[in-house]
Design an enzyme around this catalytic site. Structure first.
Site, PDB file in Angstrom:
ATOM      1  N   HIS A   1       2.619  -6.421  -3.013  1.00  0.00           N
ATOM      2  CA  HIS A   1       3.215  -5.086  -2.840  1.00  0.00           C
ATOM      3  C   HIS A   1       4.498  -5.144  -2.006  1.00  0.00           C
ATOM      4  O   HIS A   1       5.415  -4.348  -2.218  1.00  0.00           O
ATOM      5  CB  HIS A   1       2.233  -4.146  -2.137  1.00  0.00           C
ATOM      6  CG  HIS A   1       1.223  -3.512  -3.046  1.00  0.00           C
ATOM      7  ND1 HIS A   1       1.568  -2.633  -4.052  1.00  0.00           N
ATOM      8  CD2 HIS A   1      -0.132  -3.606  -3.087  1.00  0.00           C
ATOM      9  CE1 HIS A   1       0.463  -2.222  -4.676  1.00  0.00           C
ATOM     10  NE2 HIS A   1      -0.586  -2.800  -4.118  1.00  0.00           N
TER      11      HIS A   1
ATOM     12  N   GLN B   1       3.038   1.395  -0.440  1.00  0.00           N
ATOM     13  CA  GLN B   1       2.181   2.330  -1.187  1.00  0.00           C
ATOM     14  C   GLN B   1       2.151   3.718  -0.559  1.00  0.00           C
ATOM     15  O   GLN B   1       1.726   4.676  -1.199  1.00  0.00           O
ATOM     16  CB  GLN B   1       0.742   1.796  -1.267  1.00  0.00           C
ATOM     17  CG  GLN B   1       0.607   0.553  -2.124  1.00  0.00           C
ATOM     18  CD  GLN B   1      -0.842   0.101  -2.180  1.00  0.00           C
ATOM     19  OE1 GLN B   1      -1.293  -0.622  -1.287  1.00  0.00           O
ATOM     20  NE2 GLN B   1      -1.583   0.536  -3.183  1.00  0.00           N
TER      21      GLN B   1
ATOM     22  N   HIS C   1      -3.011  -9.811  -3.194  1.00  0.00           N
ATOM     23  CA  HIS C   1      -2.711  -8.527  -3.840  1.00  0.00           C
ATOM     24  C   HIS C   1      -1.769  -7.688  -2.966  1.00  0.00           C
ATOM     25  O   HIS C   1      -0.749  -7.181  -3.447  1.00  0.00           O
ATOM     26  CB  HIS C   1      -4.027  -7.778  -4.108  1.00  0.00           C
ATOM     27  CG  HIS C   1      -3.852  -6.424  -4.706  1.00  0.00           C
ATOM     28  ND1 HIS C   1      -4.359  -6.078  -5.935  1.00  0.00           N
ATOM     29  CD2 HIS C   1      -3.228  -5.306  -4.250  1.00  0.00           C
ATOM     30  CE1 HIS C   1      -4.037  -4.821  -6.205  1.00  0.00           C
ATOM     31  NE2 HIS C   1      -3.366  -4.327  -5.192  1.00  0.00           N
ATOM     32  N   GLU C   2      -2.111  -7.572  -1.681  1.00  0.00           N
ATOM     33  CA  GLU C   2      -1.304  -6.733  -0.785  1.00  0.00           C
ATOM     34  C   GLU C   2       0.059  -7.354  -0.522  1.00  0.00           C
ATOM     35  O   GLU C   2       1.067  -6.650  -0.436  1.00  0.00           O
ATOM     36  CB  GLU C   2      -2.033  -6.475   0.533  1.00  0.00           C
ATOM     37  CG  GLU C   2      -3.376  -5.764   0.401  1.00  0.00           C
ATOM     38  CD  GLU C   2      -3.325  -4.501  -0.440  1.00  0.00           C
ATOM     39  OE1 GLU C   2      -2.285  -3.810  -0.444  1.00  0.00           O
ATOM     40  OE2 GLU C   2      -4.324  -4.203  -1.126  1.00  0.00           O
TER      41      GLU C   2
ATOM     42  N   GLY D   1      -7.671  -2.612   0.824  1.00  0.00           N
ATOM     43  CA  GLY D   1      -6.355  -3.011   1.300  1.00  0.00           C
ATOM     44  C   GLY D   1      -5.337  -1.924   1.022  1.00  0.00           C
ATOM     45  O   GLY D   1      -5.524  -1.107   0.106  1.00  0.00           O
TER      46      GLY D   1
ATOM     47  N   CYS E   1      -6.539  -1.090  -7.526  1.00  0.00           N
ATOM     48  CA  CYS E   1      -5.411  -0.849  -6.623  1.00  0.00           C
ATOM     49  C   CYS E   1      -5.330   0.653  -6.404  1.00  0.00           C
ATOM     50  O   CYS E   1      -5.441   1.422  -7.368  1.00  0.00           O
ATOM     51  CB  CYS E   1      -4.119  -1.363  -7.258  1.00  0.00           C
ATOM     52  SG  CYS E   1      -2.649  -1.017  -6.271  1.00  0.00           S
ATOM     53  N   LEU E   2      -5.121   1.078  -5.162  1.00  0.00           N
ATOM     54  CA  LEU E   2      -5.069   2.520  -4.881  1.00  0.00           C
ATOM     55  C   LEU E   2      -3.878   3.189  -5.573  1.00  0.00           C
ATOM     56  O   LEU E   2      -3.873   4.403  -5.742  1.00  0.00           O
ATOM     57  CB  LEU E   2      -5.032   2.767  -3.371  1.00  0.00           C
ATOM     58  CG  LEU E   2      -6.319   2.343  -2.629  1.00  0.00           C
ATOM     59  CD1 LEU E   2      -6.154   2.522  -1.131  1.00  0.00           C
ATOM     60  CD2 LEU E   2      -7.530   3.119  -3.136  1.00  0.00           C
TER      61      LEU E   2
HETATM   62 NI    NI Z   1      -2.581  -2.493  -4.652  1.00  0.00          NI
END
Ligand code: NI
Length: 171
Positions: free
Chosen positions: A139, A50, A135-136, A45, A93-94
């Site tokens: 953000h 991000q 999760h996304e 994701g 998470c990236l």
């Molecule tokens: Ni993330």
């Protein structure tokens, strides 16, 4: 084009995204670039904040097995309208490279969003897709995985990430 991904503690990750209003070629280019960036990382994701774009948009693809066809899903101006049950998953998470933490989430979600052409849809999800959506979606409100941790774990992750940022800055 692969976009640079912001890492915690970059302050831009804390800005709530603005509603997407224009469903034009520029938006479609952003979605294509985000997909390329997510697959290259690789991740399941990626949210627009991000990559430094403060808009309410995220993508997910939970088809992680090599022999599975890709299953890219785009969520614009999403709202989680109901949740059910509880689950715990070891999330990454990236924006937190190298970090994985057990995080409690709802087991099932119902989400309402717009697709890349601005057409509304609703989706009920469970399993990894439900976790990725939550999760996304966090953000888009400037909320990060670290916010779900205990005070102790949060401090440890914060320390690891700020140390990493200092090393990166020195290189
Ligand atoms: Ni993330």
């Amino acid at each position: 084009m692969i976009l640079p991904i912001l890492s915690y503690p970059d302050k831009r990750l804390r800005e709530p995204g603005k509603e997407v209003e224009r469903f034009d070629a520029e938006l479609h280019r952003l979605i294509d670039d985000m997909a390329e960036t997510m697959y290259a990382a690789p991740g399941v994701g990626l949210a627009a904040p991000q990559v430094g774009v403060s808009q309410r948009l995220f993508i997910v693809d939970v088809a992680t097995d090599e022999d599975e066809p890709s299953d890219l899903r785009v969520f614009i101006n999403p709202q989680i309208i109901s949740t059910e049950g509880e689950t715990t998953f070891n999330e990454g998470c990236l924006s937190f490279p190298g970090i994985r933490e057990d995080i409690d989430r709802a087991a099932r979600v119902k989400v309402r969003a717009l697709d890349k052409n601005g057409t509304p849809f609703e989706l009920e999800a469970d399993g990894l897709l439900a976790i990725a959506i939550q999760h996304e979606n966090d953000h888009l409100d400037g909320k990060l995985m670290i916010d779900h941790l205990s005070v102790l774990r949060r401090r440890l992750v914060h320390r690891a990430m700020t140390k990493r940022a200092a090393v990166d800055a020195a290189q």
